[in-house]
Design a protein around this motif. Structure first.
Motif, mmCIF file in Angstrom:
data_model
loop_
_atom_site.group_PDB
_atom_site.id
_atom_site.type_symbol
_atom_site.label_atom_id
_atom_site.label_comp_id
_atom_site.label_asym_id
_atom_site.label_seq_id
_atom_site.Cartn_x
_atom_site.Cartn_y
_atom_site.Cartn_z
ATOM 1 N N ALA A 2 -13.429 40.643 -25.068
ATOM 2 C CA ALA A 2 -14.103 39.378 -24.900
ATOM 3 C C ALA A 2 -12.715 38.487 -24.371
ATOM 4 C CB ALA A 2 -15.039 38.790 -25.432
ATOM 5 N N ILE A 3 -12.028 38.072 -25.051
ATOM 6 C CA ILE A 3 -10.768 37.261 -24.787
ATOM 7 C C ILE A 3 -10.044 37.883 -23.589
ATOM 8 C CG2 ILE A 3 -8.570 36.255 -25.456
ATOM 9 C CD1 ILE A 3 -9.822 36.223 -28.345
ATOM 10 N N LYS A 4 -9.744 39.206 -23.708
ATOM 11 C CA LYS A 4 -8.960 39.822 -22.483
ATOM 12 C C LYS A 4 -9.895 39.688 -21.257
ATOM 13 C CE LYS A 4 -9.259 44.079 -22.023
ATOM 14 N NZ LYS A 4 -10.013 44.896 -21.174
ATOM 15 N N ASP A 5 -11.095 40.022 -21.332
ATOM 16 C CA ASP A 5 -12.010 40.325 -20.213
ATOM 17 C C ASP A 5 -12.205 38.842 -19.708
ATOM 18 O OD1 ASP A 5 -12.229 43.155 -20.441
ATOM 19 O OD2 ASP A 5 -14.114 42.872 -21.240
ATOM 20 N N ALA A 6 -12.216 37.933 -20.258
ATOM 21 C CA ALA A 6 -12.519 36.543 -19.801
ATOM 22 C C ALA A 6 -11.157 36.079 -19.060
ATOM 23 C CB ALA A 6 -12.770 35.535 -20.991
ATOM 24 N N ALA B 126 -5.538 30.131 -23.453
ATOM 25 C CA ALA B 126 -6.607 31.100 -22.785
ATOM 26 C C ALA B 126 -7.274 30.388 -21.434
ATOM 27 C CB ALA B 126 -7.635 31.349 -23.711
ATOM 28 N N HIS B 127 -7.602 29.206 -21.627
ATOM 29 C CA HIS B 127 -8.043 28.244 -20.578
ATOM 30 C C HIS B 127 -7.255 28.348 -19.279
ATOM 31 C CE1 HIS B 127 -10.329 24.939 -18.637
ATOM 32 N NE2 HIS B 127 -9.162 24.559 -18.069
ATOM 33 N N TYR B 128 -5.963 27.900 -19.667
ATOM 34 C CA TYR B 128 -4.974 27.940 -18.240
ATOM 35 C C TYR B 128 -4.451 29.163 -18.052
ATOM 36 C CZ TYR B 128 -4.871 22.816 -18.648
ATOM 37 O OH TYR B 128 -5.186 21.680 -18.760
ATOM 38 N N ALA C 159 -15.176 30.707 -20.286
ATOM 39 C CA ALA C 159 -15.325 31.982 -21.052
ATOM 40 C C ALA C 159 -14.458 32.128 -21.903
ATOM 41 C CB ALA C 159 -15.931 33.203 -20.190
ATOM 42 N N ALA C 160 -12.832 32.021 -21.445
ATOM 43 C CA ALA C 160 -11.774 32.467 -22.297
ATOM 44 C C ALA C 160 -11.611 31.671 -23.373
ATOM 45 C CB ALA C 160 -10.746 32.511 -21.166
ATOM 46 N N GLN C 161 -11.891 30.279 -23.099
ATOM 47 C CA GLN C 161 -11.797 28.973 -24.180
ATOM 48 C C GLN C 161 -12.594 29.745 -25.279
ATOM 49 O OE1 GLN C 161 -11.327 25.507 -22.686
ATOM 50 N NE2 GLN C 161 -11.221 24.160 -24.541
ATOM 51 N N ASP D 127 -15.246 46.276 -36.047
ATOM 52 C CA ASP D 127 -15.738 46.689 -34.882
ATOM 53 C C ASP D 127 -15.852 45.204 -34.173
ATOM 54 O OD1 ASP D 127 -16.096 49.140 -35.539
ATOM 55 O OD2 ASP D 127 -18.111 48.877 -36.274
ATOM 56 N N GLU D 128 -16.243 44.008 -35.033
ATOM 57 C CA GLU D 128 -16.373 42.767 -34.530
ATOM 58 C C GLU D 128 -15.252 42.185 -33.978
ATOM 59 O OE1 GLU D 128 -18.242 39.269 -33.229
ATOM 60 O OE2 GLU D 128 -19.171 41.280 -33.966
ATOM 61 N N ILE D 129 -14.011 42.388 -34.598
ATOM 62 C CA ILE D 129 -12.703 41.943 -34.157
ATOM 63 C C ILE D 129 -12.456 42.881 -32.948
ATOM 64 C CG2 ILE D 129 -10.029 42.152 -34.540
ATOM 65 C CD1 ILE D 129 -11.613 40.032 -36.341
ATOM 66 N N LEU D 130 -12.748 43.826 -32.925
ATOM 67 C CA LEU D 130 -12.420 44.605 -31.438
ATOM 68 C C LEU D 130 -13.104 43.895 -30.345
ATOM 69 C CD1 LEU D 130 -11.280 46.768 -29.764
ATOM 70 C CD2 LEU D 130 -13.243 48.479 -30.689
ATOM 71 N N ARG D 131 -14.591 43.815 -30.647
ATOM 72 C CA ARG D 131 -15.403 43.017 -29.482
ATOM 73 C C ARG D 131 -14.768 42.018 -29.174
ATOM 74 N NH1 ARG D 131 -18.573 39.590 -28.683
ATOM 75 N NH2 ARG D 131 -18.489 38.612 -30.717
#
Length: 254
Positions: free
Chosen positions: A205-209, A112-114, A217-219, A197-201
């Motif tokens: 968050a991963i996708k948006d970061a 995610a970082h890279y 933020a992604a990491q 709902d939490e898994i969706l959030r």
């Protein structure tokens, strides 16, 4: 005339190396059918005999398979170092699920970082598409196995966008292993609606970061997601508590 075979040989070597690079970087995926010879020859601006020679070199290395009248395929066996006997052995290991989650932390946080730093516009489109495919399945409440595959393909798209060949192929090699455990985890996680709902959030968050090109933020988003999964599983009687695992590892429990 004696120069022609030498020149043809050099061209085929160059084309073979370029195709190898495409396989290594993930542009050509395991099991994928390659474009027809005519199209590839035009793409590389070489003769079809030179292209065929390059494909023969890849076939000799086990990187592609050729089917009579069916075309050329990237070998489906590439990266499958975790074969069925080892997968079965892993499943009998009492700490298997937790060990795998720890390993996913190491791989996916780096990916995610890279990806946030290196993703091309095409990568970003693929990540968005894979996320939406997972989201549709999540909302429609498809089966755990089906959602697990969509889930892992979303994470794999992020690994592809990291442009780290070793990381990508490590994750691809573990595809079936990860997919199987994700399905098992979802079966327990989704027993409570708020967890869905939490898994969706978290996925959002991963996708948006990643798409906002924020590596920290992604990491962190990946860390939060996997930590939530592990902590939730520890609440189930089907999984050992972290304290028991720790005690056993230092030899205080048998």
């Amino acid at each position: 005339m004696s120069d022609d075979p030498i020149r043809a040989s050099k061209i085929s070597d160059i084309i073979a190396k370029r195709l190898e690079a495409m396989i290594l970087e993930g542009s050509l995926a395991p099991g994928q059918k390659m474009p027809p010879e005519r199209e590839l020859a035009q793409q590389f601006e070489v003769s079809r005999p030179s292209l065929r020679e390059a494909l023969h070199k890849l076939e000799a290395k086990g990187l592609v398979t050729r089917k009579q009248g069916g075309g050329t395929f990237v070998s489906a066996e590439i990266g499958l170092s975790f074969v069925d006997p080892l997968m079965q052995l892993f499943q009998t290991h009492s700490e298997f699920n937790y060990d795998l989650l720890e390993f996913r932390h190491a791989l996916e946080e780096v990916a995610a970082h890279y990806a946030a730093l290196r993703a091309t516009e095409t990568d970003r489109e693929i990540i968005e598409r894979r996320y939406n495919e997972w989201l549709d399945g999540h909302v429609q409440r498809i089966g755990h196995k089906e959602e697990a595959e969509l889930d892992w393909r979303f994470h794999l798209a992020i690994a592809e966008a990291s442009h780290n060949a070793v990381l990508l192929h490590s994750m691809r090699a573990l595809f079936n292993l990860f997919k199987m455990t994700i399905a098992t985890n979802l079966e327990y996680l989704y027993t409570k609606e708020d967890r869905r709902d939490e898994i969706l959030r978290q996925h959002s968050a991963i996708k948006d970061a990643v798409l906002s090109r924020d590596p920290k933020a992604a990491q962190q988003a990946v860390n939060d997601h996997l930590a939530f999964v592990e902590e939730t599983l520890q609440q189930s009687s089907r999984f050992e508590s972290h304290s028991k695992r720790s005690l056993r590892r230092i030899g205080l429990m048998r």
